[in-house]
Design a protein around this motif. Sequence first.
Motif, PDB file in Angstrom:
ATOM      1  N   LEU A 168       0.667  -1.241  -0.087  1.00  0.00           N
ATOM      2  CA  LEU A 168      -0.207  -0.004   0.137  1.00  0.00           C
ATOM      3  C   LEU A 168       0.850   1.222   0.098  1.00  0.00           C
ATOM      4  CD1 LEU A 168      -3.061   0.570   0.226  1.00  0.00           C
ATOM      5  CD2 LEU A 168      -2.543   1.031   2.389  1.00  0.00           C
ATOM      6  N   ILE A 169       1.879   1.224   0.959  1.00  0.00           N
ATOM      7  CA  ILE A 169       2.745   2.383   1.052  1.00  0.00           C
ATOM      8  C   ILE A 169       4.214   2.085   0.527  1.00  0.00           C
ATOM      9  CG2 ILE A 169       3.865   4.006   2.422  1.00  0.00           C
ATOM     10  CD1 ILE A 169       1.170   3.973   4.187  1.00  0.00           C
ATOM     11  N   GLN A 482     -13.773  -1.550  10.116  1.00  0.00           N
ATOM     12  CA  GLN A 482     -12.448  -1.953   9.986  1.00  0.00           C
ATOM     13  C   GLN A 482     -12.374  -3.139   9.054  1.00  0.00           C
ATOM     14  OE1 GLN A 482     -10.661  -0.858  13.181  1.00  0.00           O
ATOM     15  NE2 GLN A 482      -8.548  -1.873  12.465  1.00  0.00           N
ATOM     16  N   GLU A 483     -13.278  -3.994   8.916  1.00  0.00           N
ATOM     17  CA  GLU A 483     -13.205  -5.069   8.142  1.00  0.00           C
ATOM     18  C   GLU A 483     -13.513  -4.535   6.783  1.00  0.00           C
ATOM     19  OE1 GLU A 483     -15.966  -9.154   7.136  1.00  0.00           O
ATOM     20  OE2 GLU A 483     -16.606  -7.985   8.802  1.00  0.00           O
ATOM     21  N   TYR A 484     -14.221  -3.633   6.469  1.00  0.00           N
ATOM     22  CA  TYR A 484     -14.381  -3.300   4.852  1.00  0.00           C
ATOM     23  C   TYR A 484     -13.130  -2.455   4.440  1.00  0.00           C
ATOM     24  CZ  TYR A 484     -15.450   0.150   1.497  1.00  0.00           C
ATOM     25  OH  TYR A 484     -15.488   0.847   0.145  1.00  0.00           O
ATOM     26  N   LEU A 485     -12.535  -1.659   5.198  1.00  0.00           N
ATOM     27  CA  LEU A 485     -11.321  -0.966   4.692  1.00  0.00           C
ATOM     28  C   LEU A 485     -10.082  -1.683   4.510  1.00  0.00           C
ATOM     29  CD1 LEU A 485     -11.186   2.070   4.160  1.00  0.00           C
ATOM     30  CD2 LEU A 485     -10.362   2.503   6.315  1.00  0.00           C
ATOM     31  N   GLN A 486      -9.918  -2.660   5.710  1.00  0.00           N
ATOM     32  CA  GLN A 486      -8.732  -3.569   5.563  1.00  0.00           C
ATOM     33  C   GLN A 486      -8.847  -4.401   4.167  1.00  0.00           C
ATOM     34  OE1 GLN A 486      -7.291  -5.065   9.085  1.00  0.00           O
ATOM     35  NE2 GLN A 486      -5.852  -6.525   7.981  1.00  0.00           N
ATOM     36  N   ASP A 487     -10.160  -4.953   3.877  1.00  0.00           N
ATOM     37  CA  ASP A 487     -10.329  -5.838   2.859  1.00  0.00           C
ATOM     38  C   ASP A 487      -9.957  -5.027   1.473  1.00  0.00           C
ATOM     39  OD1 ASP A 487     -11.329  -8.275   1.430  1.00  0.00           O
ATOM     40  OD2 ASP A 487     -12.944  -6.943   0.497  1.00  0.00           O
ATOM     41  N   VAL A 488     -10.764  -3.806   1.447  1.00  0.00           N
ATOM     42  CA  VAL A 488     -10.780  -3.053   0.230  1.00  0.00           C
ATOM     43  C   VAL A 488      -9.345  -2.352  -0.083  1.00  0.00           C
ATOM     44  CG1 VAL A 488     -11.569  -0.803  -0.766  1.00  0.00           C
ATOM     45  CG2 VAL A 488     -13.175  -2.455   0.157  1.00  0.00           C
ATOM     46  N   LEU A 489      -8.501  -1.928   0.761  1.00  0.00           N
ATOM     47  CA  LEU A 489      -7.276  -1.572   0.627  1.00  0.00           C
ATOM     48  C   LEU A 489      -6.399  -2.783  -0.016  1.00  0.00           C
ATOM     49  CD1 LEU A 489      -6.640   0.596   3.742  1.00  0.00           C
ATOM     50  CD2 LEU A 489      -6.813   1.409   1.215  1.00  0.00           C
ATOM     51  N   ALA A 490      -6.435  -3.954   0.547  1.00  0.00           N
ATOM     52  CA  ALA A 490      -5.751  -4.991   0.051  1.00  0.00           C
ATOM     53  C   ALA A 490      -6.142  -5.367  -1.334  1.00  0.00           C
ATOM     54  CB  ALA A 490      -6.160  -6.190   0.874  1.00  0.00           C
ATOM     55  N   ARG A 491      -7.348  -5.275  -1.829  1.00  0.00           N
ATOM     56  CA  ARG A 491      -7.991  -5.504  -3.037  1.00  0.00           C
ATOM     57  C   ARG A 491      -7.511  -4.521  -4.060  1.00  0.00           C
ATOM     58  NH1 ARG A 491     -13.979  -7.430  -2.105  1.00  0.00           N
ATOM     59  NH2 ARG A 491     -14.156  -7.411  -4.350  1.00  0.00           N
ATOM     60  N   LEU A 493      -4.978  -2.765  -4.415  1.00  0.00           N
ATOM     61  CA  LEU A 493      -3.923  -2.960  -4.806  1.00  0.00           C
ATOM     62  C   LEU A 493      -3.927  -3.683  -6.421  1.00  0.00           C
ATOM     63  CD1 LEU A 493      -1.743  -3.903  -1.953  1.00  0.00           C
ATOM     64  CD2 LEU A 493      -1.946  -1.657  -2.961  1.00  0.00           C
ATOM     65  N   THR A 494      -4.777  -4.470  -6.585  1.00  0.00           N
ATOM     66  CA  THR A 494      -4.828  -5.347  -7.769  1.00  0.00           C
ATOM     67  C   THR A 494      -5.966  -5.370  -8.654  1.00  0.00           C
ATOM     68  OG1 THR A 494      -5.571  -7.390  -6.388  1.00  0.00           O
ATOM     69  CG2 THR A 494      -3.407  -7.153  -6.824  1.00  0.00           C
ATOM     70  N   THR A 495      -7.039  -4.448  -8.125  1.00  0.00           N
ATOM     71  CA  THR A 495      -8.263  -4.258  -8.889  1.00  0.00           C
ATOM     72  C   THR A 495      -8.091  -3.167  -9.880  1.00  0.00           C
ATOM     73  OG1 THR A 495      -9.551  -4.829  -6.887  1.00  0.00           O
ATOM     74  CG2 THR A 495     -10.666  -3.783  -8.413  1.00  0.00           C
ATOM     75  N   PRO A 496      -8.585  -3.487 -11.163  1.00  0.00           N
ATOM     76  CA  PRO A 496      -8.648  -2.482 -12.209  1.00  0.00           C
ATOM     77  C   PRO A 496      -9.402  -1.477 -11.952  1.00  0.00           C
ATOM     78  CG  PRO A 496      -9.436  -4.520 -13.084  1.00  0.00           C
ATOM     79  CD  PRO A 496      -8.866  -4.876 -11.819  1.00  0.00           C
TER      80      PRO A 496
END
Length: 517
Positions: A168-169, A482-491, A493-496
């Motif tokens: 992410l960073i 917390q669950e939403y932001l962690q999942d979305v930030l991880a995805r 990185l690779t989501t077009p």
Amino acid sequence: MHRALAQTQQRNRELAAENAALRAQVERLQQELKLSDAKLQHVLKQLFGKKTEQLDSRQLELLLSGLVAQQPPPAPPAAGLSGKSSLPRRRGVRKLRIPENLPTEDIVIDPQEVLADPPAYLRIGEEITQELDVVPPKYFRRRFIRGKYVRRAARSRPPIIAALPPRLIAGGYAGIGLVTDIAVKKYFDHLPLYRQEQILKVRYGIEISRKTMCDWMEQVAWWLKPIYQHIGTDLRRDGYLQIDETPVRYCQAEGGGSGQGYLWVYHRPGAGVLYEWHTSRGAECLNEMLDDFGGTVQTDGYGAYESYVKKRRRQIAEGADKPPITPAACWAHARRKFHEALGESPGQAGWVMRQIQLLYRIEGELRQAGAGPALREAVRCSQSQMVLRRIEKALRLKLATHRPTSQMGRAILYTLPLWEQLLVYVRDGRIEIDNNLVENAIRPTAIGKKNYLFFGHPEAGERSAILYTLLENCRREGVNPQEYLQDVLARRLTTPLDQIAQLTPANWAAARRAKVA
């Protein structure tokens, strides 16, 4: 004798004129004193809280005749007939409020006698006592160990090493879980960064400066901005927006000091909410959101909205390819003006308040019945319309009887120029009677302002608007932020970019519900 009589008569006329002038002056001073007292009461209510806006149910329906009904005070309740019992109330058994889906730790406790000789005892039952406990957050170090390799047969070639997974960073040491925790604490739990800095240092021995945290929040906002923009696009599609703005001070980048900025809030009932940051309160701030918007915009009486609507009408008249905008006003703001006038004109302001309560009673019945736009429009036209005609007729009749500077005069002069906009909700079943839903969306930012006081930089307003938007939409969807932001930030990185729509809180929550079903 005649001369003395004439002088006496002349003196009497002068005294009568002087007496009349003094009476007029006393009457004027009394009116000014009454007006000043009403203004003082209004200021005190603003400072120390407002009383309820509901009128006493015993108050009679007053005609706008300028007369105040004199009612005797209600008699005190007879002994033994009071609605409140003098006996202490018996409290029922409190229900256990521990969610069933939490992880469970079972601790089995047996008597020492049983432990000493188990075959001698027969188990006939058990008693279970529950308690709720917590393990403090656990911070840990994650190490990516990547071995370097060379081919044995060709050691002169450069070594090979596995690539790092997307981060992410880039170049930083913050994991997604850490930046998610910081963002949620600041923008959802309203815990300023300087307090988080102190907590990490004192409780966990971790030193992270607030400047570093600010940089991380900037990076997080950059990753989330495409989702934020998609939310704005989605809000504009239905042709109905509620808009309001709230002030937030910010530290100026040059010259020191602080300035006044604004978070503009856009909301569509039944859909999402979006915050937009601007360092001014002018009509030009609406350009970005409303440039290609066509439909109804519901606001308070602030002049910037009227200016923008007039500008759009001029553009259309000059041949610009712009969709028209219909302004709609808010009955809650009009109602508030008459509530402020209750102390000055209890009879007339009270009558108007009662009529507005009838409008809200109709809306409450529609809401309770789960009415759709078509039914709401039909009921409003048949029931609300006649109440509105009665209010308009009374206000126009009494307009000339109140000074413009009086509270009642201000209430009338606020309401009548907006009358056509106040009627829009009757003709369109999608439109709400007031702007309260968008004002409710402002509350989380108001709580945050009390804690962090101002944005640290003009550019910090935009990233705050992005994070407030996503986390407030999580709140509306009943999603764990917390669950939403962690999942979305991880995805993320690779989501077009063409698949960003699936990462909005509404679509993310819908996908989770479908997976559970």
